[in-house]
Motif scaffolding. Structure first.
Motif, mmCIF file in Angstrom:
data_model
loop_
_atom_site.group_PDB
_atom_site.id
_atom_site.type_symbol
_atom_site.label_atom_id
_atom_site.label_comp_id
_atom_site.label_asym_id
_atom_site.label_seq_id
_atom_site.Cartn_x
_atom_site.Cartn_y
_atom_site.Cartn_z
ATOM 1 N N ASN A 1 4.063 34.799 93.948
ATOM 2 C CA ASN A 1 2.815 34.507 94.646
ATOM 3 C C ASN A 1 2.126 35.764 95.158
ATOM 4 O O ASN A 1 2.789 36.720 95.575
ATOM 5 N N PRO B 1 4.794 26.935 99.899
ATOM 6 C CA PRO B 1 3.657 27.626 99.280
ATOM 7 C C PRO B 1 2.878 28.451 100.299
ATOM 8 O O PRO B 1 2.898 28.163 101.501
ATOM 9 N N GLN C 1 -0.363 32.534 85.519
ATOM 10 C CA GLN C 1 0.961 31.907 85.505
ATOM 11 C C GLN C 1 1.389 31.466 84.110
ATOM 12 O O GLN C 1 2.577 31.276 83.847
ATOM 13 N N LEU D 1 7.253 31.670 102.313
ATOM 14 C CA LEU D 1 7.829 31.864 100.981
ATOM 15 C C LEU D 1 9.355 31.952 101.052
ATOM 16 O O LEU D 1 10.054 31.460 100.164
#
Length: 510
Positions: A99, A69, A193, A64
């Protein structure tokens, strides 16, 4: 948890430092795969019960920090997978920005009323008496809650004379003013999200370090190593962030030591934003719209547009201080026949989301938080005591510097409006934290704030309480106060850059 230095802060900052160190050096990419073993040596975990789990979590944090990802728990791939694609300076964040590292999540209870061991099984058992659903019964000298009947009203919590009944809320969910965090099939945190506005409050409040945002440390350093100059534009919340040894006089030398070509203060852009918002308010409120909301906090503005679409047109159309300053810098370089990259440095995770929009990419190329920048400082082994002193030379107003704290934006607009239109009254309401911001907009929707200027700040205390800050909010506020007192101008209309507002409002041609 925000404001308390913990082991998790230490882990996060060491990851930033090591990623920055490797980015500065010409190294084999396999060095990134070895970082978990460097940061977690030995055979016994320091932060978690399992050293292998601890290294796995560090590995995802490294990814990250490079803008990559997270990997699923069943994915067999090296940490450095995809790094060649990420190494390009023009690389932007791939959604999602915030995340959840699933195997780091503790699957905390989500809003559970719980009877603790301090229950005395008292004779009066008021908890049982006040429960509207008869979910509480007393046996074996202790109260018990039938969770299938409990409606989480909290009456028993308030009534217990021993404080033996508590409400357990998942910390990340409790901190999320958008109610964007739920649970997956294993009870682990899951971010919706579509609702998330990337304020970052979840990541600083998760006590297991299971939530993290993507960084551009690696990309910024690649740009610094290129032939194109990289200019840092710095938010006013930087005051005091790097400790007592890093006085304002050390900031310019520090940025140059890191590799930046020049440094500009975003408080200059804040002055321009203030002028635009003041003129906008005087022109439209209340004749053409009932109220106006400030635009500078991207998480607040995004929340308003997502949850209050009918009121979204009342959010100011003014460019944010970051964009104003970025455009100013790029114009200056273009006028000199040169190109440059612009990196915003500030306290905010949501600025990363703002800068990733196509309409802003030509103005701001990178965003770093103060924590991420500190990783670069440490990677360069910068000793502040050995840096020369150089005037920080603020060219902004006191009000522009004050943008960093809750209430500061509204105060700046009020002061400017009074100069533009003497005798005018600008009524103000402000809120900090997205949950309170939502309440404020709900009241505005109901007509309670007609004629008002509404200031919203997603973070407690404003930008000085942002997810990417280093100082505690109280210390940051004191440091900012000192900067504001030394500002060369009181009002934004007295600064030398005010004439550039109209020039910068329209997007410059490529």
């Amino acid at each position: 948890m925000k404001g308390t230095y913990t082991l998790l802060n230490d882990v996060r900052r060491k990851v930033f430092e090591e990623v920055a160190r490797l980015a500065y050096e010409e190294i084999n990419l396999s060095a990134f795969d070895e970082l978990p073993y460097k940061l977690v040596p030995g055979v016994v975990g320091r932060y978690r019960s399992d050293v292998f789990l601890e290294r796995a979590v560090i590995g995802e944090r490294v990814r990250l920090a490079m803008g990559l990802p997270v990997r699923e728990g069943n994915e067999h791939a090296p940490i450095s997978k995809g790094i060649l694609e990420a190494a390009r300076p023009e690389k932007y964040y791939e959604p999602p920005l915030i995340n959840v590292i699933k195997f780091a999540c503790n699957a905390c209870p989500d809003d559970l009323i719980h009877v603790t061991d301090t229950c005395q099984g008292c004779l009066s058992h008021p908890c049982e008496e006040v429960c509207p659903k008869k979910a509480i019964s007393v046996y074996d000298h202790k109260s018990h809650i039938d969770q299938s009947l409990c409606i989480k009203c909290g009456r028993c919590v308030r009534e217990c004379p021993y404080g033996a009944i508590t409400r357990l809320e998942r910390p990340c969910s409790k901190a999320c003013g958008m109610d964007a965090i739920g649970s997956d099939e294993y009870g682990r945190a899951e971010i919706n999200q579509d609702r998330c506005v990337s304020c970052g409050m979840c990541l600083v409040n998760c006590p297991f370090g299971a939530i993290a945002d993507k960084s551009q440390i690696y990309q910024v350093i690649q740009a610094i190593k290129s032939n194109t100059p990289v200019v840092a534009i710095v938010a006013p919340a930087i005051a005091g962030q790097f400790g007592k040894k890093c006085t304002p006089e050390k900031l310019r030398p520090m940025f140059r030591e890191i590799g930046f070509d020049d440094v500009w203060q975003v408080s200059i852009g804040a002055d321009l934003c203030t002028i635009q918002e003041a003129r906008e308010f005087l022109k439209h409120v209340p004749e053409h719209q009932p109220f106006m909301a400030t635009s500078c906090c991207p998480a607040w503005a995004s929340m308003g547009k997502k949850l209050f679409p009918n009121e979204a047109p009342y959010i100011s159309m003014a460019l944010t201080p970051m964009v104003f300053t970025g455009r100013m810098v790029k114009k200056m370089y273009r006028d000199q026949g040169r190109d440059c990259k612009v990196c915003f440095v500030g306290p905010c995770a949501a600025k990363k989301l703002e800068a990733s929009r196509h309409s802003i990419r030509s103005d701001v190329d990178f965003v770093l938080t103060f924590e991420e920048l500190m990783g670069m400082v440490n990677a360069k082994n910068i000793d502040f005591s050995k840096l020369p002193d150089e005037d920080w030379n603020s060219r902004a107003s006191r009000d522009g510097e004050g943008f960093a704290q809750s209430g500061g934006v509204a105060q700046a607009v009020v002061d400017c409006a009074k100069r533009l239109s003497p005798g005018v009254e600008v009524k103000v309401q402000n809120a900090e934290g997205l949950r309170d911001c939502r309440k404020m907009l709900q009241m505005a929707k109901a007509g309670k704030y007609n004629g008002y200027l509404l200031e919203g700040m997603a973070c407690p205390g404003g930008c000085i309480g942002g997810a990417g800050t280093i100082l505690t909010q109280a210390k940051a506020k004191n440091s900012l106060s000192g900067v504001m007192k030394k500002a060369p101008f009181e009002n934004v209309l007295d600064t030398e850059f005010k004439s550039m507002r109209k020039l910068l409002e329209e997007k410059p041609e490529d």
